[in-house]
Scaffold this active site. Sequence first.
Site, PDB file in Angstrom:
ATOM      1  CD  GLU A  97       0.503  -1.436   8.042  1.00  0.00           C
ATOM      2  OE1 GLU A  97       0.151  -0.671   8.971  1.00  0.00           O
ATOM      3  OE2 GLU A  97       0.932  -1.027   6.958  1.00  0.00           O
ATOM      4  CG  ASP A 140       0.383  -4.030   2.188  1.00  0.00           C
ATOM      5  OD1 ASP A 140       0.094  -4.698   3.190  1.00  0.00           O
ATOM      6  OD2 ASP A 140       1.151  -3.041   2.215  1.00  0.00           O
ATOM      7  CG  ASP A 183      -0.364   0.066   2.526  1.00  0.00           C
ATOM      8  OD1 ASP A 183       0.875  -0.058   2.614  1.00  0.00           O
ATOM      9  OD2 ASP A 183      -1.101   0.246   3.517  1.00  0.00           O
ATOM     10  CB  SER A 184       4.593   1.686  -0.197  1.00  0.00           C
ATOM     11  OG  SER A 184       4.754   0.491  -0.938  1.00  0.00           O
ATOM     12  CE  LYS A 242       3.147  -5.715   3.941  1.00  0.00           C
ATOM     13  NZ  LYS A 242       2.566  -4.714   4.860  1.00  0.00           N
ATOM     14  CD  GLU A 249       8.009  -0.303   7.529  1.00  0.00           C
ATOM     15  OE1 GLU A 249       7.049  -1.021   7.180  1.00  0.00           O
ATOM     16  OE2 GLU A 249       8.213   0.834   7.069  1.00  0.00           O
TER      17      GLU A 249
HETATM   18  O1  KIV Z   1       3.500  -1.115   1.648  1.00  0.00           O
HETATM   19  C1  KIV Z   1       4.661  -1.559   1.609  1.00  0.00           C
HETATM   20  O2  KIV Z   1       5.408  -1.360   0.648  1.00  0.00           O
HETATM   21  C2  KIV Z   1       5.127  -2.314   2.755  1.00  0.00           C
HETATM   22  C3  KIV Z   1       6.589  -2.623   2.831  1.00  0.00           C
HETATM   23  C4  KIV Z   1       7.306  -1.427   3.290  1.00  0.00           C
HETATM   24  C5  KIV Z   1       6.877  -3.809   3.666  1.00  0.00           C
HETATM   25  O3  KIV Z   1       4.367  -2.641   3.613  1.00  0.00           O
END
Ligand code: KIV
Length: 292
Positions: free
Chosen positions: A128, A96, A57-58, A126, A195
Amino acid sequence: MSTPAIAPAVAARKKVTTLTFQQKKERGEPITMLTAYDYPTALALDQAGIDAILVGDSLGMVVLGYETTLPVTMEEMLHHARAVARGARSALLIGDMPFLSYQVSVAEAVRNAGRFLQEGGMDAVKLEGGRERAETIRAIVEAGIPVMGHLGLTPQAIHRLGGFRAQGKTAPAARRLLEDALLLEEAGCFSLVLEAVPARLAEFVSRQVSIPTIGIGAGAGTDGQVLVTHDLLGWFDRFTPRFVKQYAHLHAEMQRAFQEYIADVQTRQFPAVTHTFDMPEDEWQAFLDETA
Ligand code: KIV
């Protein structure tokens, strides 16, 4: 088209699975992971031989220009996940889960996780968080969807954490992080991102859990490493976290190329004859005769 300077490292390789992750940890082989949000980047990463691609989600910050990851929606994630899935053949693909796609209810979390596999072409998801996510993770895993956890600096909680800052730096915080890692393993995560945590804590946690840990800003003692590809390539202009190693300076290189193009057009250096189509002389004459 010119010939690529570097030939693809891996012509054809077996699909990487969650089992491959586990085997790599057991053999002590570092796991490689990077982010991608589009077809060409996924293709290049896959051909370079990366183990896993995270559609992070970056995306919200490095591609869509938001200040944080919080505004990113499921629809945006799925749109980019599909592009990545079209480019990658072998890497394990991880979607994510964006903010509010898994926090509201367990049922909604399972539904949204399933969409990553059903509509986004991903192999895993993934999400959090620590102990507060254990029940959700258990339900998603029970639905047959592999889950990667994410502890330490969790950017979706940036307002609670008070900024993008390292985590687990006090003894109680380190203890809590270790407990969370063990709880996420117990809930069924196949792997864990750590992280921005102290290197010795990340190494300690990596030895305590039997699932592979993937570090970002967590030192060399984790079972694998991940970076945001735009940081690694020097493509994100706003800031570069200190844990990033830059392997290229794409933003500067793009600016140079764009400025050169603008100057070429303004001075009529581009297009040259080699960039131009022509038509047979007799056709041109016929056209002129008919038009005159
Ligand atoms: O969103 C992302 O790119 C991430 C990585 C920094 C692990 O969660």
